[in-house]
Design a protein around this motif. Sequence first.
Motif, PDB file in Angstrom:
ATOM      1  N   UNK A  44       0.870  -1.176   0.000  1.00  0.00           N
ATOM      2  CA  UNK A  44       0.000   0.000   0.000  1.00  0.00           C
ATOM      3  C   UNK A  44       0.904   1.221   0.000  1.00  0.00           C
ATOM      4  N   UNK A  45       0.798   2.014  -1.060  1.00  0.00           N
ATOM      5  CA  UNK A  45       1.646   3.196  -1.192  1.00  0.00           C
ATOM      6  C   UNK A  45       0.858   4.412  -0.707  1.00  0.00           C
ATOM      7  N   UNK A  46       1.417   5.115   0.267  1.00  0.00           N
ATOM      8  CA  UNK A  46       0.720   6.276   0.831  1.00  0.00           C
ATOM      9  C   UNK A  46       1.553   7.521   0.572  1.00  0.00           C
ATOM     10  N   UNK A  47       0.971   8.466  -0.147  1.00  0.00           N
ATOM     11  CA  UNK A  47       1.714   9.682  -0.476  1.00  0.00           C
ATOM     12  C   UNK A  47       1.088  10.890   0.224  1.00  0.00           C
ATOM     13  N   UNK A  48       1.944  11.674   0.855  1.00  0.00           N
ATOM     14  CA  UNK A  48       1.470  12.848   1.582  1.00  0.00           C
ATOM     15  C   UNK A  48       2.288  14.066   1.180  1.00  0.00           C
ATOM     16  N   UNK A  49       1.634  14.971   0.529  1.00  0.00           N
ATOM     17  CA  UNK A  49       2.231  16.252   0.190  1.00  0.00           C
ATOM     18  C   UNK A  49       2.455  16.454  -1.292  1.00  0.00           C
ATOM     19  N   UNK A  50       1.837  17.523  -1.819  1.00  0.00           N
ATOM     20  CA  UNK A  50       0.958  18.471  -1.139  1.00  0.00           C
ATOM     21  C   UNK A  50      -0.434  17.894  -0.836  1.00  0.00           C
ATOM     22  N   UNK A  51      -0.948  17.003  -1.681  1.00  0.00           N
ATOM     23  CA  UNK A  51      -2.218  16.337  -1.372  1.00  0.00           C
ATOM     24  C   UNK A  51      -1.942  15.034  -0.652  1.00  0.00           C
ATOM     25  N   UNK A  52      -2.953  14.185  -0.576  1.00  0.00           N
ATOM     26  CA  UNK A  52      -2.721  12.856  -0.024  1.00  0.00           C
ATOM     27  C   UNK A  52      -3.427  11.845  -0.915  1.00  0.00           C
ATOM     28  N   UNK A  53      -2.710  10.771  -1.219  1.00  0.00           N
ATOM     29  CA  UNK A  53      -3.277   9.756  -2.104  1.00  0.00           C
ATOM     30  C   UNK A  53      -2.616   8.423  -1.858  1.00  0.00           C
ATOM     31  N   UNK A  54      -3.110   7.412  -2.526  1.00  0.00           N
ATOM     32  CA  UNK A  54      -2.510   6.091  -2.340  1.00  0.00           C
ATOM     33  C   UNK A  54      -2.656   5.268  -3.602  1.00  0.00           C
ATOM     34  N   UNK A  55      -1.888   4.200  -3.635  1.00  0.00           N
ATOM     35  CA  UNK A  55      -1.980   3.265  -4.745  1.00  0.00           C
ATOM     36  C   UNK A  55      -1.771   1.875  -4.176  1.00  0.00           C
TER      37      UNK A  55
ATOM     38  N   UNK B 261      -8.318  14.703   2.657  1.00  0.00           N
ATOM     39  CA  UNK B 261      -7.427  15.699   2.050  1.00  0.00           C
ATOM     40  C   UNK B 261      -7.796  17.142   2.423  1.00  0.00           C
ATOM     41  N   UNK B 262      -9.088  17.376   2.662  1.00  0.00           N
ATOM     42  CA  UNK B 262      -9.523  18.726   3.025  1.00  0.00           C
ATOM     43  C   UNK B 262      -8.926  19.151   4.368  1.00  0.00           C
ATOM     44  N   UNK B 263      -8.421  18.182   5.134  1.00  0.00           N
ATOM     45  CA  UNK B 263      -7.829  18.475   6.444  1.00  0.00           C
ATOM     46  C   UNK B 263      -6.301  18.388   6.443  1.00  0.00           C
ATOM     47  N   UNK B 264      -5.763  17.505   5.622  1.00  0.00           N
ATOM     48  CA  UNK B 264      -4.322  17.280   5.790  1.00  0.00           C
ATOM     49  C   UNK B 264      -3.462  17.589   4.566  1.00  0.00           C
ATOM     50  N   UNK B 265      -4.041  18.194   3.525  1.00  0.00           N
ATOM     51  CA  UNK B 265      -3.168  18.637   2.431  1.00  0.00           C
ATOM     52  C   UNK B 265      -2.295  19.759   2.984  1.00  0.00           C
ATOM     53  N   UNK B 266      -1.164  19.982   2.357  1.00  0.00           N
ATOM     54  CA  UNK B 266      -0.262  21.040   2.834  1.00  0.00           C
ATOM     55  C   UNK B 266      -0.991  22.378   2.903  1.00  0.00           C
TER      56      UNK B 266
END
Length: 383
Positions: free
Chosen positions: A215-226, A265-270
Amino acid sequence: MKKYQGMNLENVKNSNQSAVLRLLHNKGAMSRKDIAEAVGLTAASVTLICNELLEKNIISELGEVAGEKRAGRKKILVDINPEYKKAMCIAIEMDVTYLSVTDMKGRIISTMEFETVSDDPEGYLKKVSDAAARLLWECDVSKDRLLGVGVTVPGKVDPKLGVSLGTNNIWGRALPVGDIIGDSLGTEVMVENNLKSSAQYEILFGHGRSERNIFLLKWGPGVGSSMIMDGQIYNGANNAAGEIGHMTLGKNGRVCSCGRRGCLEAYISTHAILDDVKLMLGDASRYKADLSLLSGDEVKSLMDEKMDRMAISLRNSMSLIDPDRVVALGYMFDLPGMFDRFKDIYKSYDTTMADDFIVKSELGTKGGHIEPLAMLLNDFLSY
Ligand SMILES: [Zn+2]
């Protein structure tokens, strides 16, 4: 491959060639004998394949196995020739656009970056093309030495058409990114979602070489996963699987860039974090100029609350898909102490978690954003 599909002889040959190249990519230099054992082909077949690949300059011979002194025939190793071709990687992110030229092994030959601008997308993509052309020229990469041009963008993408179907934060409409850059450079261009491409990178260069489920978790500037499941990227019915950033955390929450309410994302994007810092301290400009300040004590409770939301979303995702590993990437995780703090917070929801369950991607921001290489290389290694 389709469920019922025969293979003619030419396909068998290409498939065998592809298997040898994939093996060499994953394991590095090997002898023909070891290749034959690993792919289950006769030594004679492997010799034929290697001869053809050597002739095309795709692989090269590296000489004898180090330290092996024995009678009889010398053990010559072969490996993918890193100089065979060069890749043009264009990673378009919400704030910054990264351009890199790499060799076949992912070594960066030259790189540059500039600000991503959201108004006049066609004009911006023309600027990207001009910069790519200049970089290729500076690196002395002619068209016949080009592995390909790969472009990654956030948001939904139709990779077959090379079209970005719209990114919430850069351009809000469909854009034929592949055609615009391709026409300008006079070459074909592959376009893929940035996270899918990072996942492909993880499969080819990172943790995916040893684990099948990631599970790939990406943070910054948004947040997403693959999600990598059984060694394959899971796309979903609409190529939109893994949108952890748009997981709903509650009714009547904050408005998200996707138009819904209450998304993670509305809470934790940069950008969301900087808005909250401004509310808390009256000014966020200092933090905007130096994001590493987000690791400081002044905003610790705010950041803990942010990471708590992400930890809950991640924990719930884990109970559904059960991966071997979570691989974290993105510049927010690279801020001092942030990754370890997140792991601690996550652990409060999963007390039996093994320490190496969540790891950082080798494709850090310092890696030069070369994830587009993965789609070009995957295409090259496929037959
Ligand atoms: Zn959303």
